[in-house]
Design an enzyme around this catalytic site. Structure first.
Site, short mmCIF file in Angstrom:
data_model
loop_
_atom_site.label_atom_id
_atom_site.label_comp_id
_atom_site.label_asym_id
_atom_site.label_seq_id
_atom_site.Cartn_x
_atom_site.Cartn_y
_atom_site.Cartn_z
N CYS A 187 7.49 43.74 12.86
CA CYS A 187 7.91 45.12 13.01
C CYS A 187 6.63 45.94 13.15
CB CYS A 187 8.69 45.57 11.77
SG CYS A 187 8.85 47.37 11.72
N LYS A 243 2.10 4.75 1.58
CA LYS A 243 2.13 5.30 2.94
C LYS A 243 1.67 6.76 2.81
CE LYS A 243 5.00 5.27 7.07
NZ LYS A 243 5.04 6.65 7.50
N ASP A 273 0.74 10.43 3.88
CA ASP A 273 1.36 11.29 4.86
C ASP A 273 0.34 12.28 5.41
OD1 ASP A 273 3.42 12.10 6.39
OD2 ASP A 273 4.45 13.23 4.84
N CYS A 307 14.05 45.75 13.67
CA CYS A 307 13.71 45.60 12.26
C CYS A 307 14.93 45.94 11.40
CB CYS A 307 12.55 46.51 11.90
SG CYS A 307 12.15 46.48 10.14
N CYS A 309 7.96 51.92 8.08
CA CYS A 309 8.90 50.88 7.69
C CYS A 309 8.82 50.66 6.16
CB CYS A 309 8.54 49.60 8.45
SG CYS A 309 9.64 48.23 8.13
N CYS A 365 14.05 49.32 9.40
CA CYS A 365 13.75 50.63 9.99
C CYS A 365 14.25 50.76 11.44
CB CYS A 365 12.25 50.93 9.92
SG CYS A 365 11.28 49.96 11.07
N GLU A 397 0.86 -1.19 0.00
CA GLU A 397 0.00 0.00 0.00
C GLU A 397 0.89 1.23 0.00
OE1 GLU A 397 -2.46 -0.30 3.55
OE2 GLU A 397 -2.46 -2.45 3.21
N LYS A 436 10.72 3.76 2.79
CA LYS A 436 10.65 5.21 2.61
C LYS A 436 11.25 5.63 1.28
CE LYS A 436 9.16 6.82 6.68
NZ LYS A 436 9.27 8.00 7.45
N TYR A 484 -6.91 2.01 5.83
CA TYR A 484 -6.01 0.92 5.47
C TYR A 484 -5.98 -0.27 6.41
CZ TYR A 484 -3.14 3.76 8.60
OH TYR A 484 -2.69 4.52 9.64
#
Ligand code: AMP
Ligand code: ZN
Length: 664
Positions: free
Chosen positions: A420, A112, A114, A402, A426, A405, A110, A308, A221
């Protein structure tokens, strides 16, 4: 038929349609009809609470609020899987198990999936409980949320056993994930990072009607129970399918390891075409008797093995961490890498997301890092090669001011991102807001692009979007890459934007959480900016689809003196800040409740005009044909596949003339 029979028959009918639509993907009635029947059932149930059913199809829209998720023990422990990464790993595994069981071993392969694993308990064919994996021994009761996932049957069909658990994976298909993110970005929010975390986060939302809005799916499953009428894993998949569960077709019975490897190699390539994320294959001993003989280790079944897929991965050097400031002031740390090839593209940069991520990776400038490209589009840094680290390096100090600025950054409780707060001063925030204002879906100013906006701001010619309307040709011409012609075009484009309708101006203002759709709703409801400005939070919430968060943001936008002054100026320059009288006169409710798909080329009106007519008369527009569509307005050259789809769903196909007739 008496009322009770009527209710039951409607429930059965709706269940079947749900199944056809969400499990089989082949609806047999239009969504309009479906909605009508659902409404009918809702009304009957409301009038007759004595016939309440916790698994009625009317509960799919959610509504139940869970404050604390109860912890529930699993009847059958939810194990992990052992991982393998090569043919040799699988061969070793086969040798080990062949020694432990009698007879020949066959396998079920099957994919897998995720997502977030879930265990569902069914009693007498009805969904009783949905529990997350938790620590494998016990998990959280998320039944109310799971009931909103349309592909999970609330009632089974066929010869199901009276009591069993079924396990599966709740996933968020790419398309729905991308759509959710587009909406978020439009609202000035951070996009979700990946489908898996978003799926599992969705299960823990407190308001189930929020979960109902997310396009989640569930792929099953595995069956667990006492004396189930099945002998093999492959058979259990077939059975589950018969009982109404969504079990992907990509499963195969393999007589030997060679056939397993065929499956693995095929899907390593073809999985990229699947609508959801997968990260490998799960190989299971097919015979349940043999499974029992093999049993479990402390963590995982001996009879199963995950293989995997290799995510493509390379290592490179991190030159520098820089920080970007977005339109809303959000700070994103960026890894600037020594360029390296990965999955066919050259990677130079990767997002580091936020301060927590940097800390978690313990990443430092000069480090050798591993970069991976998995299901996500943007490459990510998955770790540091500590063997290569310069011992004299210092740990990364996240910025406190920041970079653009110099304002001290803030981080709100419960949020991962630093901000910021200097919205007015800014530069990237100033530029970002103006860029949003002129963008295609807002003011759509021809002759002015994002880079030019930056140029104008950096040269001190504009500081907010109202300033655009004071620009003069002679100010623009001396700028880099500008000439008489381009300056003329820009001024013309800005002038033309004064005709852009109110709803798009409202979207362009960049009020947090006010995206395109919300702007339309607000414009339609309030009709003028002044009416909207004076609306209180309580009032705003009463508008269809406007929640507390949006209401708060609108109120705080208008409370700011700066925004108010800018809006007054826009008004004086002639920008549309109310729905035009002409438009008001042309608006009707003739098409209320109907969804249209527009396809092909038209002769009397343009496509855009046609769409506008639909909306002005209360109709909705959708981009693709589904059972929710009521009419397809077909012009010349409508695609044949659209036609077939409309016909198979029984959606009415009408001509341009038919449509104009409808609204005349
Ligand atoms: P892991 O968490 O890496 O140990 O992997 C085990 C998890 O894989 C299970 O808990 C399931 O959530 C998930 N999984 C996904 N697809 C399947 C599948 N076809 N069969 C069994 N488990 C699966
Ligand atoms: Zn700043």
């Amino acid at each position: 038929m008496n009322i009770e029979q009527q209710i039951k028959s409607l429930r059965n009918e709706l269940r079947e349609h749900n199944y056809n639509y969400y499990v089989l993907d082949t609806p047999t009635i239009s969504d309009f009809e479906f909605d009508q029947k659902l409404k009918q059932l809702q009304d009957l149930e409301k009038a007759h609470p004595e016939f309440y059913d916790a698994n009625s199809p009317t509960l799919r829209v959610g509504g139940e609020i869970t404050k604390n998720f109860e912890t529930i023990p699993h009847t059958y422990r939810m194990y992990s899987l052992d991982n393998s990464y090569s043919k040799e790993d699988l061969e070793d595994w086969e040798k080990r198990i062949e020694k432990m069981v009698d007879g020949k071993v066959e396998f079920t392969c099957e994919l897998k999936y995720d997502g977030a694993s879930i265990s569902l308990t069914y009693e007498n064919g009805k969904l009783k409980k949905a529990v997350t994996r938790g620590d494998g021994f016990q998990g959280d009761d998320v039944t109310a949320n799971v009931k909103t996932i349309r592909s999970i049957p609330l009632h089974l069909k066929g010869d199901f056993p009276s009591l069993f658990d079924i396990r599966g994976e709740i996933v968020l298909p790419f398309e729905g994930f991308a759509k959710m993110n587009t909406e978020r970005v439009e609202l000035g929010e951070e996009p979700y990072r990946n489908p898996r975390n978003t799926a599992s986060g969705s299960l823990k939302l407190q308001d189930s009607s929020e979960v109902a809005k997310r396009p989640l799916d569930c792929l099953l499953y595995s069956l667990k129970g006492e004396r189930l009428p099945i002998k093999t894993q492959f058979e259990s998949l077939e059975k589950a399918r018969q009982w109404g569960f969504k079990v992907p077709e990509a499963a195969r019975l393999a007589k030997n390891l060679d056939e397993v490897l065929e499956f693995v190699n095929y899907w390593d390539v073809h999985r990229h075409k699947l609508p959801y994320e997968t990260d490998g294959v799960v190989v299971k001993v097919n015979n349940l008797q043999q499974q029992e003989e093999l049993g479990y280790t402390a963590k995982s079944p001996r009879w199963a093995m995950a293989y995997k897929f290799k995510a493509e991965q390379v290592s490179t050097v991190l030159n520098q961490i820089t920080y970007q400031v977005g339109r809303t002031g959000a700070i994103t740390p960026v890894a600037n890498l020594v360029p390296v090839e990965l999955a066919g593209t050259i990677v130079k940069r990767a997002s580091l997301h936020n301060a927590d991520q940097i800390e978690k990776l313990d990443i430092r400038e000069g480090d050798t890092v591993f970069v991976e490209k998995g299901g996500e589009i943007i490459p990510k840094i998955i770790g540091v090669d500590f063997t290569q680290r310069d011992p004299s390096s210092n740990s990364t100090k996240y910025i406190t001011e920041c970079p653009e600025c110099g304002t001290p950054l803030v981080r709100n409780e419960g949020e991962a991102q630093h901000y910021c707060p200097n919205a007015e001063g800014c530069p990237p925030q100033i530029i970002g807001r103006i860029q949003h204002f002129i963008s295609r879906k807002a003011m759509d100013i021809e002759g002015l692009g994002g880079e030019t906006v930056a140029l104008l701001v950096n040269n001190g010619l504009i500081n907010n979007y109202a300033d655009l309307y004071l620009l003069k040709e002679e100010q623009i011409i001396p700028l880099e890459r500008m000439a008489q012609k381009s300056a003329e075009n820009m001024i013309k484009g800005i002038e033309a934007s004064k005709e852009i309708p109110f709803e798009r101006v409202l979207f362009g203002l960049g009020i947090r959480y006010v995206g395109e759709t919300v702007a339309k709703k607000l414009a339609k409801h309030y009709k003028t900016i002044d009416a909207l400005k004076h609306a209180s939070e309580e009032e705003l919430i009463t508008v269809d689809e406007i929640g507390e968060r949006i209401a708060q943001s609108v109120v705080s936008f208008f409370a700011s003196e700066e925004s108010s002054a800018i809006i007054e100026r826009l008004k004086n320059y002639g920008v549309q800040l109310e729905i035009s009288a002409e438009k008001l006169a042309n608006q009707t409710n003739t098409l209320n409740g109907n969804t249209f798909v527009v396809s092909g080329v038209f002769t009397k009106v343009s496509r855009d005009e046609l769409k506008k007519l639909i909306e002005d008369n209360g109709g909705k527009i959708s981009s693709s044909i589904s059972a929710k569509t009521n009419y397809v307005v077909a012009g010349d050259n409508m695609g044949p596949s659209k036609k077939t789809k409309a016909e198979s769903l029984g959606v009415a196909i009408i001509s341009e003339d038919d449509f104009l007739q409808m609204i005349s």
